[in-house]
Design a protein around this motif. Structure first.
Motif, PDB file in Angstrom:
ATOM      1  N   ARG A 328       0.844  -1.194   0.000  1.00 30.50           N
ATOM      2  CA  ARG A 328       0.000   0.000   0.000  1.00 30.50           C
ATOM      3  C   ARG A 328       0.880   1.246   0.000  1.00 30.50           C
ATOM      4  O   ARG A 328       1.485   1.583   1.010  1.00 30.50           O
ATOM      5  N   ASN A 329       0.960   1.878  -1.189  1.00 25.04           N
ATOM      6  CA  ASN A 329       1.740   3.099  -1.365  1.00 25.04           C
ATOM      7  C   ASN A 329       3.147   2.947  -0.778  1.00 25.04           C
ATOM      8  O   ASN A 329       3.559   3.676   0.116  1.00 25.04           O
ATOM      9  N   THR A 330       3.881   2.000  -1.335  1.00 22.24           N
ATOM     10  CA  THR A 330       5.195   1.690  -0.791  1.00 22.24           C
ATOM     11  C   THR A 330       6.161   1.406  -1.938  1.00 22.24           C
ATOM     12  O   THR A 330       5.868   1.722  -3.100  1.00 22.24           O
ATOM     13  N   SER A 331       7.310   0.811  -1.631  1.00 22.03           N
ATOM     14  CA  SER A 331       8.299   0.523  -2.667  1.00 22.03           C
ATOM     15  C   SER A 331       8.894  -0.861  -2.441  1.00 22.03           C
ATOM     16  O   SER A 331       9.263  -1.220  -1.317  1.00 22.03           O
ATOM     17  N   ILE A 332       8.972  -1.639  -3.540  1.00 20.26           N
ATOM     18  CA  ILE A 332       9.482  -3.009  -3.485  1.00 20.26           C
ATOM     19  C   ILE A 332      10.402  -3.248  -4.676  1.00 20.26           C
ATOM     20  O   ILE A 332      10.073  -2.866  -5.809  1.00 20.26           O
ATOM     21  N   THR A 333      11.523  -3.889  -4.425  1.00 25.95           N
ATOM     22  CA  THR A 333      12.338  -4.466  -5.484  1.00 25.95           C
ATOM     23  C   THR A 333      12.333  -5.973  -5.282  1.00 25.95           C
ATOM     24  O   THR A 333      12.664  -6.452  -4.187  1.00 25.95           O
ATOM     25  N   ALA A 334      11.939  -6.706  -6.330  1.00 25.77           N
ATOM     26  CA  ALA A 334      11.835  -8.169  -6.231  1.00 25.77           C
ATOM     27  C   ALA A 334      12.578  -8.817  -7.383  1.00 25.77           C
ATOM     28  O   ALA A 334      12.435  -8.411  -8.533  1.00 25.77           O
ATOM     29  N   GLU A 335      13.375  -9.832  -7.056  1.00 24.87           N
ATOM     30  CA  GLU A 335      14.098 -10.622  -8.056  1.00 24.87           C
ATOM     31  C   GLU A 335      13.989 -12.095  -7.700  1.00 24.87           C
ATOM     32  O   GLU A 335      14.115 -12.465  -6.523  1.00 24.87           O
ATOM     33  N   ASN A 336      13.761 -12.927  -8.725  1.00 28.12           N
ATOM     34  CA  ASN A 336      13.577 -14.366  -8.485  1.00 28.12           C
ATOM     35  C   ASN A 336      12.531 -14.609  -7.404  1.00 28.12           C
ATOM     36  O   ASN A 336      12.736 -15.363  -6.449  1.00 28.12           O
ATOM     37  N   LEU A 337      11.386 -13.970  -7.568  1.00 27.01           N
ATOM     38  CA  LEU A 337      10.275 -14.116  -6.623  1.00 27.01           C
ATOM     39  C   LEU A 337       9.214 -15.025  -7.246  1.00 27.01           C
ATOM     40  O   LEU A 337       8.878 -14.886  -8.425  1.00 27.01           O
ATOM     41  N   VAL A 338       8.680 -15.942  -6.444  1.00 24.25           N
ATOM     42  CA  VAL A 338       7.601 -16.827  -6.876  1.00 24.25           C
ATOM     43  C   VAL A 338       6.440 -16.661  -5.909  1.00 24.25           C
ATOM     44  O   VAL A 338       6.611 -16.818  -4.690  1.00 24.25           O
ATOM     45  N   THR A 350      -1.121  -1.556  -4.438  1.00 27.57           N
ATOM     46  CA  THR A 350      -2.263  -0.652  -4.324  1.00 27.57           C
ATOM     47  C   THR A 350      -1.844   0.724  -3.820  1.00 27.57           C
ATOM     48  O   THR A 350      -0.776   0.894  -3.233  1.00 27.57           O
ATOM     49  N   GLN A 351      -2.698   1.695  -4.091  1.00 26.61           N
ATOM     50  CA  GLN A 351      -2.525   3.077  -3.611  1.00 26.61           C
ATOM     51  C   GLN A 351      -1.241   3.717  -4.120  1.00 26.61           C
ATOM     52  O   GLN A 351      -0.631   4.549  -3.462  1.00 26.61           O
ATOM     53  N   GLY A 352      -0.823   3.315  -5.320  1.00 31.25           N
ATOM     54  CA  GLY A 352       0.379   3.897  -5.898  1.00 31.25           C
ATOM     55  C   GLY A 352       1.642   3.334  -5.288  1.00 31.25           C
ATOM     56  O   GLY A 352       1.626   2.373  -4.522  1.00 31.25           O
ATOM     57  N   GLY A 353       2.776   3.926  -5.672  1.00 31.03           N
ATOM     58  CA  GLY A 353       4.044   3.473  -5.122  1.00 31.03           C
ATOM     59  C   GLY A 353       5.104   3.301  -6.186  1.00 31.03           C
ATOM     60  O   GLY A 353       5.010   3.858  -7.287  1.00 31.03           O
ATOM     61  N   LYS A 354       6.122   2.514  -5.855  1.00 29.16           N
ATOM     62  CA  LYS A 354       7.266   2.323  -6.734  1.00 29.16           C
ATOM     63  C   LYS A 354       7.686   0.853  -6.657  1.00 29.16           C
ATOM     64  O   LYS A 354       8.106   0.380  -5.594  1.00 29.16           O
ATOM     65  N   TYR A 355       7.596   0.135  -7.792  1.00 29.28           N
ATOM     66  CA  TYR A 355       7.786  -1.314  -7.769  1.00 29.28           C
ATOM     67  C   TYR A 355       8.596  -1.771  -8.973  1.00 29.28           C
ATOM     68  O   TYR A 355       8.348  -1.332 -10.096  1.00 29.28           O
ATOM     69  N   ASN A 356       9.517  -2.679  -8.722  1.00 33.83           N
ATOM     70  CA  ASN A 356      10.305  -3.280  -9.787  1.00 33.83           C
ATOM     71  C   ASN A 356      10.416  -4.786  -9.541  1.00 33.83           C
ATOM     72  O   ASN A 356      11.028  -5.218  -8.552  1.00 33.83           O
ATOM     73  N   PHE A 357       9.824  -5.567 -10.457  1.00 33.22           N
ATOM     74  CA  PHE A 357       9.848  -7.023 -10.370  1.00 33.22           C
ATOM     75  C   PHE A 357      10.614  -7.557 -11.579  1.00 33.22           C
ATOM     76  O   PHE A 357      10.237  -7.282 -12.726  1.00 33.22           O
ATOM     77  N   THR A 358      11.688  -8.295 -11.321  1.00 31.15           N
ATOM     78  CA  THR A 358      12.524  -8.848 -12.393  1.00 31.15           C
ATOM     79  C   THR A 358      12.657 -10.354 -12.200  1.00 31.15           C
ATOM     80  O   THR A 358      12.890 -10.821 -11.080  1.00 31.15           O
ATOM     81  N   HIS A 359      12.512 -11.093 -13.304  1.00 32.63           N
ATOM     82  CA  HIS A 359      12.576 -12.558 -13.261  1.00 32.63           C
ATOM     83  C   HIS A 359      11.714 -13.097 -12.120  1.00 32.63           C
ATOM     84  O   HIS A 359      12.180 -13.844 -11.246  1.00 32.63           O
ATOM     85  N   SER A 360      10.451 -12.713 -12.135  1.00 34.49           N
ATOM     86  CA  SER A 360       9.513 -13.163 -11.113  1.00 34.49           C
ATOM     87  C   SER A 360       8.395 -13.976 -11.752  1.00 34.49           C
ATOM     88  O   SER A 360       8.039 -13.760 -12.920  1.00 34.49           O
ATOM     89  N   THR A 361       7.858 -14.902 -10.995  1.00 35.63           N
ATOM     90  CA  THR A 361       6.718 -15.710 -11.421  1.00 35.63           C
ATOM     91  C   THR A 361       5.554 -15.387 -10.497  1.00 35.63           C
ATOM     92  O   THR A 361       5.568 -15.774  -9.319  1.00 35.63           O
ATOM     93  N   ILE A 362       4.583 -14.645 -11.031  1.00 35.97           N
ATOM     94  CA  ILE A 362       3.398 -14.263 -10.264  1.00 35.97           C
ATOM     95  C   ILE A 362       2.229 -15.055 -10.842  1.00 35.97           C
ATOM     96  O   ILE A 362       1.777 -14.783 -11.960  1.00 35.97           O
ATOM     97  N   ALA A 363       1.784 -16.040 -10.108  1.00 39.35           N
ATOM     98  CA  ALA A 363       0.740 -16.933 -10.609  1.00 39.35           C
ATOM     99  C   ALA A 363      -0.355 -17.061  -9.567  1.00 39.35           C
ATOM    100  O   ALA A 363      -0.159 -16.740  -8.385  1.00 39.35           O
ATOM    101  N   ASN A 364      -1.515 -17.538 -10.024  1.00 35.63           N
ATOM    102  CA  ASN A 364      -2.576 -17.843  -9.066  1.00 35.63           C
ATOM    103  C   ASN A 364      -3.410 -18.996  -9.607  1.00 35.63           C
ATOM    104  O   ASN A 364      -4.145 -18.841 -10.586  1.00 35.63           O
ATOM    105  N   TYR A 365      -3.270 -20.140  -8.948  1.00 37.61           N
ATOM    106  CA  TYR A 365      -4.050 -21.323  -9.304  1.00 37.61           C
ATOM    107  C   TYR A 365      -4.938 -21.731  -8.119  1.00 37.61           C
ATOM    108  O   TYR A 365      -5.118 -22.900  -7.828  1.00 37.61           O
TER     109      TYR A 365
END
Length: 517
Positions: A328-338, A350-365
């Motif tokens: 929520r309106n924050t900042s995240i750097t993610a690498e090799n995240l599942v 949510t609510q804006g922010g600053k995010y960088n996701f590299t080589h990540s797998t975001i899934a929902n089963y």
């Protein structure tokens, strides 16, 4: 006519006599009982935490009604096991009856204090037997439980009122009382090692100005409605490392529930959250598995800090009743995240922010119930208590060399409230995404996949070839559309995949390089 009346009278008498018969003759057992199992394994428990209830079925296969003279625990009243035989609780029972071709249930549970036991690597095997009869008719069923020692962290309880201690947290430098049950960690508790597991009741808070350091191989277990809270000006440092055998995860840090039985291994919602409060700083998580909670990581505020509020690398989050990550309106750097399997969104920015996701797998089963949101949810607003919509700045949301997929459609939504004075910057580069065009899919400029400002080298609706996504196994195979589709700029920034496999020669999308199943 008389003959008919006579037979009717005799039949009625026999029927009445048989229905009212109460004097069954039960012969003593002869040692020929049969059991549903010869050993009852009560799985693993922590010291002083009660186990689940396990059952044993006892069969009388004979044509005779029998009475078992005695059923009891070999250790007797000194045993740490408890029995319930045919609805009666205790540790010894006499003259237990079973009719011919019938059976009875015995339920077993335990609570064991590890004190004064001989430990082998902080655990020991506790055993006993259920004995049926004695002498030449003796039959037994073994009981086995592995008991682990642990470091227990829990709030105080007032002995008079029964009221449990609640947290006072620091907000903008001021103490604020809350109704959150828990307490602050003591100075001696700010380093979690891999020597013994940690079991947390309520919320354990990292005090303002302090850092909780968690060593590689540590295990952190949460009771129901419990979690970890990192307060104002405090930090969380999770220092897991790559295991020599990825299947063993011996060097990962694992956050999960305190229920160790296999039946609870993949059950969402067993505990609360890891909560990074606004103004917590320098939070890093490396080589961790977080699973089976309500919200895996809840992270608030500080979108404009020079360093990311959270840096998370080489980590996995599975099985959450609400969100894997809720930012929520924050900042995240993610690498090799599942991230996989959440009742709402796997990742919600949510609510804006600053995010960088590299080589990540975001899934929902997720298949436990209907879910309203996609695997990835991005929005730039919140509705306050006066029902007023507040639009917030989305400095950036970048997804590079990543996979965004699931068992629904679409699996990402960019939920923007348009405001000319507020930026909403996002870009997907070299990503495999699930977004099929349909009447129910969102539309508008944010979904113009030909707009290179927001989308570059996108693969839509082609199979990632996950090995077993419903079991949280998101390794990709030879037939994955993600193979060799990575941008070398980003793969050079993250040269090893989550399992330590080099990806600089030919990088696949997501957290894993593909393998042959």
């Amino acid at each position: 006519m008389k003959r008919i009346l006579y037979f009717f009278f005799v039949f009625s008498f026999l029927l009445f006599w048989s229905s009212c018969r109460q004097d069954f003759d039960f012969a003593p057992s002869t040692g020929n009982l049969e059991f549903s199992k010869d050993t009852v394994y009560l799985d693993t428990v922590f010291t002083n935490i009660g186990s689940s209830t396990y059952n044993l079925k006892v069969y009388n296969r004979s044509d005779n009604d029998i009475s078992i003279p005695s059923i009891g625990l070999e250790r007797g009243t000194a045993s740490n096991y408890r029995l319930n035989v045919d609805g009666n609780a205790g540790q010894t029972f006499n003259n237990v009856e079973i009719q011919a071709k019938d059976s009875l249930f015995i339920f077993v549970e335990t609570t064991i204090d590890i004190q004064n036991q001989t430990l082998l690597e902080n655990e020991f095997l506790y055993t006993d037997k259920i004995n049926f009869d004695a002498g030449s008719n003796l039959q037994s069923v073994d009981l086995v439980t592995l008991v682990k020692d642990a470091v227990f962290i829990y709030p105080d309880r007032d002995n008079t009122t029964g009221v449990i201690e609640t947290l006072t947290i620091t907000v903008d430098g001021q103490p604020v009382e809350t109704e959150i049950q828990g307490r602050e960690l003591l100075p001696s508790e700010l380093s979690f090692t891999n020597q013994r597991p940690y079991v947390i009741y309520g919320y354990a808070a990292v005090p303002s100005g302090e850092t909780l350091t968690i060593d590689a191989g540590a295990r952190v277990h949460f009771h129901a409605n419990s979690g970890l809270l990192v307060s104002d000006n405090a930090s969380l440092q999770v220092n897991g490392s790559l295991s020599t055998d990825p299947e063993l995860m011996e060097n990962e840090v694992i956050f999960e529930s305190d229920r160790l039985e296999p039946a609870f291994a993949d059950v969402p919602g067993q505990w609360g959250s890891i909560w990074l409060f606004e103004n917590s700083i320098n939070n890093t998580i490396n080589h961790a598995t977080i699973k089976n909670g309500t919200v895996g990581i809840l992270i608030d505020g500080n979108a404009d800090t020079a360093l990311p509020k959270l840096t998370i690398t080489n980590s996995q989050l599975y099985n959450f009743s609400n969100y894997g990550i809720l930012a929520r309106n924050t900042s995240i750097t993610a690498e090799n995240l599942v991230v996989n399997n959440a009742g709402q969104s796997s990742v919600a920015l949510t609510q804006g922010g600053k995010y960088n996701f590299t080589h990540s797998t975001i899934a929902n089963y997720w298949n436990n119930s209907f879910r309203q949101f996609p695997a990835l949810l991005v929005n730039n607003f919140f509705v306050d208590t006066n029902n007023i919509t507040n639009v917030t700045v989305f400095t950036e949301a970048n997804f590079n060399n990543s996979i965004i997929y699931g068992n629904d459609n679409p699996e990402f939504i960019l939920d923007e409230v348009t405001d000319p004075a507020v930026t909403f910057n996002f870009k997907f580069t070299n990503c495999l995404v699930k977004f099929e065009d349909s009447s129910s899919s969102p539309s508008g400029d944010n979904y113009d996949f030909n707009d290179t400002t927001h989308y570059e080298n996108i693969i839509r609706n082609q199979e990632p070839d996950f090995r077993a996504p419903f079991n949280n196994d998101l390794l990709i195979g030879n037939d994955s559309a993600a193979n060799a589709e990575g941008n070398t700029i980003f793969s050079s920034q993250v040269p090893l995949d989550i399992l330590g496999v080099n990806r600089t020669t030919s990088s696949d999308l997501g957290a894993y390089q593909h393998i042959t199943f």
